[in-house]
Design an enzyme around this catalytic site. Structure first.
Site, PDB file in Angstrom:
ATOM      1  N   LYS A 160       0.821  -1.217   0.000  1.00  0.00           N
ATOM      2  CA  LYS A 160       0.000   0.000   0.000  1.00  0.00           C
ATOM      3  C   LYS A 160       0.856   1.269   0.000  1.00  0.00           C
ATOM      4  O   LYS A 160       0.395   2.324  -0.423  1.00  0.00           O
ATOM      5  CB  LYS A 160      -0.959  -0.022   1.179  1.00  0.00           C
TER       6      LYS A 160
HETATM    7  C1  PLP Z   1      -4.471  -4.511   1.138  1.00  0.00           C
HETATM    8  C2  PLP Z   1      -3.725  -5.780   1.046  1.00  0.00           C
HETATM    9  C3  PLP Z   1      -4.085  -6.792   0.115  1.00  0.00           C
HETATM   10  C4  PLP Z   1      -5.305  -6.681  -0.773  1.00  0.00           C
HETATM   11  O1  PLP Z   1      -5.146  -5.771  -1.822  1.00  0.00           O
HETATM   12  P1  PLP Z   1      -6.392  -5.226  -2.667  1.00  0.00           P
HETATM   13  O2  PLP Z   1      -5.885  -4.126  -3.509  1.00  0.00           O
HETATM   14  O3  PLP Z   1      -7.394  -4.747  -1.622  1.00  0.00           O
HETATM   15  O4  PLP Z   1      -6.946  -6.367  -3.461  1.00  0.00           O
HETATM   16  C5  PLP Z   1      -3.293  -7.920   0.051  1.00  0.00           C
HETATM   17  N1  PLP Z   1      -2.222  -8.075   0.870  1.00  0.00           N
HETATM   18  C6  PLP Z   1      -1.859  -7.154   1.773  1.00  0.00           C
HETATM   19  C7  PLP Z   1      -0.681  -7.407   2.648  1.00  0.00           C
HETATM   20  C8  PLP Z   1      -2.586  -5.963   1.895  1.00  0.00           C
HETATM   21  O5  PLP Z   1      -2.221  -5.035   2.804  1.00  0.00           O
END
Ligand code: PLP
Length: 456
Positions: free
Chosen positions: A109
């Site tokens: 993120k």
């Molecule tokens: C947010 C997150 C996901 C999921 O990603 P999306 O874009 O919501 O599909 C997967 N793995 C981790 C570690 C995350 O923080």
């Protein structure tokens, strides 16, 4: 480039307006009016640095920020990453793993939220206004959002999390940030309570306008756009093969949607492989065309414990021939009955996607296997991806699995899979014992609104 809503009642927005709006004011999601085809430019992209590549991709969609400014924003956003390649590709056995976790909070993120924070800062400086970012988190989003805007002028950030229910390390990543513009709020309640507080506050349009509330959740187009870039980087790091598959551990569908945009831009992705945990609404949809809500299960990959994926609406919009009326009808049916169906003609309805779900047990087994066979530590979310990738891999097509978090973030599951193995990261170790700050409150709308008022 102009932006329009999937629901058809908002159009002609600039990129900056789209970023500030977040969710479209007609309840839909914002998308660019067209997707540029760059298939002819791919050879020229080959030797670019990550920041240069990001500029080439993003500037197609951002036509209202000047070149030198946009370059500066991009450079600043990726200077905080600890690896020189930003998103290095590692070959482990038969699978290429794109490590997206070298940012400040060790989750993918950061790739989007470092950029979004700097875009907000730029827009606010230019317009002389300020915003209050309000978010709800069960873990990763909160710390990445805080890391994206801490210490920035004209921005306050309020992050609600369920008190006592996020992992101690994830809480520490948020509450150890002591910048005056950061407000951590532990809510006595569940993550759902936090999300419903968020929705209720955002739906009070008078409050939203008078306090300039802004959102950082994954429906913000700037986040999707920042994520498109690393699909191009993976392709370059593979040596620009004829085609390649990508496997994506999926929750809210933001990450894999970025891959779908990259594919529509002409990047030769053969299949987008969606890996989910037992919250398998997407896996069921891609098998049957039926989108049907289930109950949320709590799993070893908590950032993917999502039933209704907010970014899925963007995908549907393309599948419904960009017809806002049909899309609105689909979403209305889904929200009223918890079920909607996409009709399709061919035997398998979308050749671009493959989807499968993985149990907790398989997740643990994959973590174990990669450690024991390759001496490589994978976090439980990435393990979900790898489990699916191993099942569907095509020997003739290189496969990239996105690695969404550093394993040290999820040390409880790692300890269960690998008892006695130390799984740490220096940037988490230094947080231990640090001074922290948070406010604990009941799930009470008025109390949260008062907190925002009082801290202006
Ligand atoms: C947010 C997150 C996901 C999921 O990603 P999306 O874009 O919501 O599909 C997967 N793995 C981790 C570690 C995350 O923080």
């Amino acid at each position: 480039m102009k932006y329009q809503s999937t629901r058809g009642k908002v159009s002609q927005l600039t990129f900056k307006q789209a970023v500030m709006m977040g969710l479209a004011s007609d309840g839909g999601l914002l998308l660019p009016e067209s997707i540029p085809d760059v298939s002819q430019c791919l050879p020229e992209f080959k030797n670019l640095t990550y920041a240069q590549l990001a500029y080439e991709v993003m500037s197609l969609y951002i036509t209202d920020i000047e070149e030198s400014e946009l370059k500066a924003i991009i450079n600043k956003s990726y200077a905080t990453f600890s690896h020189p390649d930003i998103v290095p590709l590692r070959t482990i056995g038969d699978i290429n793993i794109l490590e997206l976790f070298h940012g400040p909070t060790l989750a993918f993120k950061d790739v989007a939220l470092q950029f979004l924070g700097n875009v907000f800062e730029h827009i606010l400086k230019e317009s002389g206004s300020r915003v209050n970012i309000l978010g709800a988190t069960s873990g990763d989003t909160g710390s990445a959002a805080i890391a994206g805007v801490r210490g920035k002028d004209n921005i306050d950030v309020y992050i609600m999390f369920p008190e006592g229910k996020t992992s101690p390390l994830q809480e520490l990543q948020m509450t150890s940030v002591l910048d005056a513009n950061v407000h951590n709020i532990g809510i006595n309640g569940s993550f759902d309570d936090c999300q419903s507080l968020l929705k209720t506050i955002f739906s009070d349009l008078e409050f939203k306008d008078s306090y300039q509330l802004a959102a950082v959740n994954s429906v913000n187009w700037a986040r999707v756009l920042a994520q498109v870039v690393y699909y191009f980087s993976a392709y370059n790091q593979l040596g620009q093969p004829k085609k390649f598959d990508v496997c994506v551990p999926t929750g809210n569908f933001g990450n894999v949607l970025a891959g779908y945009i990259a594919k529509q831009m002409g990047l030769p992705i053969a299949r987008l492989i969606i890996a989910t945990n037992s919250n398998d609404i997407l896996a069921r949809f891609f098998r049957t065309g039926i989108y049907e809500r289930g109950d949320v299960n709590f799993t070893h990959s908590p950032a993917m414990d999502i039933q209704v994926a907010s970014n899925f609406e963007r995908y549907l919009f393309y599948k419904l021939d960009q017809n806002a009326e049909k899309l609105t009808e689909f979403m209305k049916k889904f929200s009223e009955t918890g079920r909607a169906e996409l009709r399709f003609n061919s035997e398998r309805f979308d050749r671009d996607f493959v989807a499968a779900s993985v149990s907790n047990e398989e997740t643990i087994q994959t973590v174990k296997k990669y450690y024991e066979t390759f001496n490589y530590l994978v976090d439980p979310h990435t393990a979900v991806g790898i489990s699916v990738a191993e099942k569907v891999i095509d020997a003739d097509v290189p496969l990239v699995c996105l690695s969404t978090a550093h394993p040290a973030k999820f040390n409880d599951v790692m300890a269960q899979a690998l008892p006695g193995v130390e799984v740490t990261h220096p940037s988490l170790e230094v947080l231990k014992g640090r001074e922290t700050r948070k406010i604990v409150m009941d799930a009470d709308i008025e109390a949260i609104k008062s907190l925002i008022k009082e801290t202006q």
